[in-house]
Design an enzyme around this catalytic site. Structure first.
Site, PDB file in Angstrom:
ATOM      1  CG  HIS A 150      47.542  20.152  77.498  1.00  0.00           C
ATOM      2  ND1 HIS A 150      47.183  20.292  76.164  1.00  0.00           N
ATOM      3  CD2 HIS A 150      47.170  21.297  78.109  1.00  0.00           C
ATOM      4  CE1 HIS A 150      46.645  21.484  75.972  1.00  0.00           C
ATOM      5  NE2 HIS A 150      46.617  22.108  77.142  1.00  0.00           N
TER       6      HIS A 150
ATOM      7  CG  HIS B 141      40.018  22.488  74.504  1.00  0.00           C
ATOM      8  ND1 HIS B 141      40.733  21.794  73.550  1.00  0.00           N
ATOM      9  CD2 HIS B 141      40.765  23.574  74.796  1.00  0.00           C
ATOM     10  CE1 HIS B 141      41.852  22.447  73.281  1.00  0.00           C
ATOM     11  NE2 HIS B 141      41.886  23.527  74.013  1.00  0.00           N
TER      12      HIS B 141
END
Length: 477
Positions: free
Chosen positions: A56, A100
């Site tokens: 992930h 991110h």
């Protein structure tokens, strides 16, 4: 006396529990290489029928604990056996940068693809499934995101799998050596497979540490669903979460991010709360009172996958996956209908010599290495998935640990096939072949001190030594 008991309970409830576990890894060094594990899978297998370890937020290795999801580079993850990437991009002028949330990850998509292409060129049996998501609004005066991603797809057209239908699920033979895009962005161009086509568990927000059990229940429920249905639509199960908890805590249950850190206590003890958090471990037990400690999703998932009824998990995407978790996901593919069952020869990585019973196989004959790999006769083996035996093809002889003794340097011989544990072997994704006898884990190894009549080394079992080329073997057909 009551004060003493209360004090004891409180001290147990807050006591840390040592928790080094191979399913969680927060270090920068390489894990055991599993570079060609897909080579054992049948060509006709649909990629959604393969259990695949993934990460992930694959490139999120920077900043502090709140945004950090991995410690290994793209290449290190590929070498470790990871075959699903979660890539989040922002269009920045003529380039695509990895992000991110609002945090730049100091890497471009071009760099990710160059690394992945190089790996696939070196290991053409493999494929990589890559979720591509638009993470941030464009910062560009030229290409918008769609134009930019299409430009990169054309730039790496030799690596991306090309399709005319975004709902078509390819077989492994169609995508070996390729990257399969799981498309999580808007585009008029047909590219890869729609990400939304998969059945996805991604309960990612936690309001406090105690929400970890609910997250685990979501993960476990999706494992059960995938295992029960095994449909071609495919399953993606994210072990990750954050919010008011750090990603490392969700993965490990630890008091800090260290691989060797202790588990955090929930603050509860048994027997008073014996029905609370039944899947979390009971630790630091004393006079019948135990601490209920947190446990990370990586460890809980690895343990759940060891169940005898678990045969399929789909894509398992984790933060900080350790090699035990990676191996357990890969090993689910060792089942009829998925793994190749053709006869094969076995070659040692260090000596580049093949298993052989020189002069023809007979009972109690030592297994040895032959530098002349001719892949005929007693150099050809068949792995029986049900019995886990390595049978000399076309005979009634199997590889056997002599006298059923799980001892250091015990010889490996040919013997009539039977149901004993000393004839049961596990072909591992790290290229080792381990005996399934109880006790110390030992693997096939080369014994240079015991030679056959031709002067070649014989085979023995020695303590498991991951990464040692003497214990690494390749099948070839």
């Amino acid at each position: 006396m009551n004060k003493l008991v209360i004090s004891l309970i409180l001290s147990l409830a807050s006591a840390p529990a040592l928790a080094r576990d191979g399913a969680y890894y927060h270090d920068p060094d390489d894990l055991t290489h599993r570079t060609s594990w897909m080579s054992s899978i049948k060509d006709e297998t649909k990629i959604t029928r393969i259990s695949i370890p993934g990460t992930h937020d694959t490139a999120s290795r920077h900043y502090g604990d709140i945004t950090k999801n991995q410690t290994l580079t793209i290449r290190q993850q590929l070498d470790a056996g990871i075959r699903y990437f979660d890539i989040r991009l922002k269009s920045v002028f003529g380039s695509l940068h990895l992000y991110h949330g609002p945090m730049y990850l100091w890497q471009t998509f071009n760099e990710v693809m160059t690394t992945t292409r190089d790996f696939l060129n070196e290991h053409p049996s493999e494929t990589v499934l890559m979720r591509i998501k638009k993470e941030q609004p464009d910062l560009t005066l030229g290409f918008n995101f769609e134009e930019n991603i299409n430009h990169h797809i054309n730039l790496f057209s030799d690596t991306f799998w090309n399709t005319s239908s975004s709902s078509y699920i390819p077989s492994l033979s169609e995508v070996r050596g390729k990257v399969v895009i799981l498309k999580d962005y808007s585009s008029s161009q047909v590219t890869g497979i729609r990400y939304s086509q998969f059945d996805i568990q991604d309960k990612f927000n936690m309001s406090n540490n105690w929400d970890l059990y609910d997250k685990w229940q979501s993960v476990k429920g999706h494992l059960q669903k995938a295992n029960a249905n095994q449909s071609d639509m495919g399953y993606i199960n994210y072990l990750s979460a954050s919010g008011s908890s750090y990603p490392y805590f969700v993965a490990s249950g630890h008091v800090s991010n260290d691989t060797w850190a202790s588990r955090l206590s929930t603050g509860l003890t048994t027997p008073g709360w014996e029905n609370s958090y039944p899947d979390f471990p009971r630790t630091a037990c004393f006079i019948g009172i135990c601490t209920i400690s947190f446990e990370g999703t990586n460890i809980l998932t690895r343990d759940y996958l060891t169940r005898s009824d678990m045969v399929y998990a789909g894509i398992v995407a984790a933060d900080f996956p350790g090699e035990d978790l990676i191996a357990k996901v890969i090993d689910l593919n060792q089942k009829p209908g998925i793994v190749k069952d053709d006869p094969f020869a076995i070659r040692n990585a260090k000596y580049q010599s093949c298993f052989d019973f020189r002069g023809g196989v007979s009972s109690n004959q030592f297994l040895s290495l032959n530098p002349n790999c001719h892949v005929t006769g007693s150099q050809v083996f068949k792995y029986e998935l049900g019995s886990k035996q390595l049978r000399v093809n076309g005979t009634h002889y199997c590889l056997d640990v002599k006298d059923a003794q799980n001892k250091h340097r015990q010889p490996v011989i040919a013997y009539s096939c039977h149901s004993g544990k000393n004839q049961q072997w596990q072909l591992n994704s790290d290229r080792t072949i381990s005996s399934l006898m109880s006790g110390t884990r030992r693997c096939l190894d080369v014994d240079q001190n015991r030679l056959d009549s031709y002067g070649n080394p014989t085979m023995t079992i020695l303590e498991y030594s991951p990464g040692s080329p003497v214990q690494q073997f390749d099948k070839f057909f």
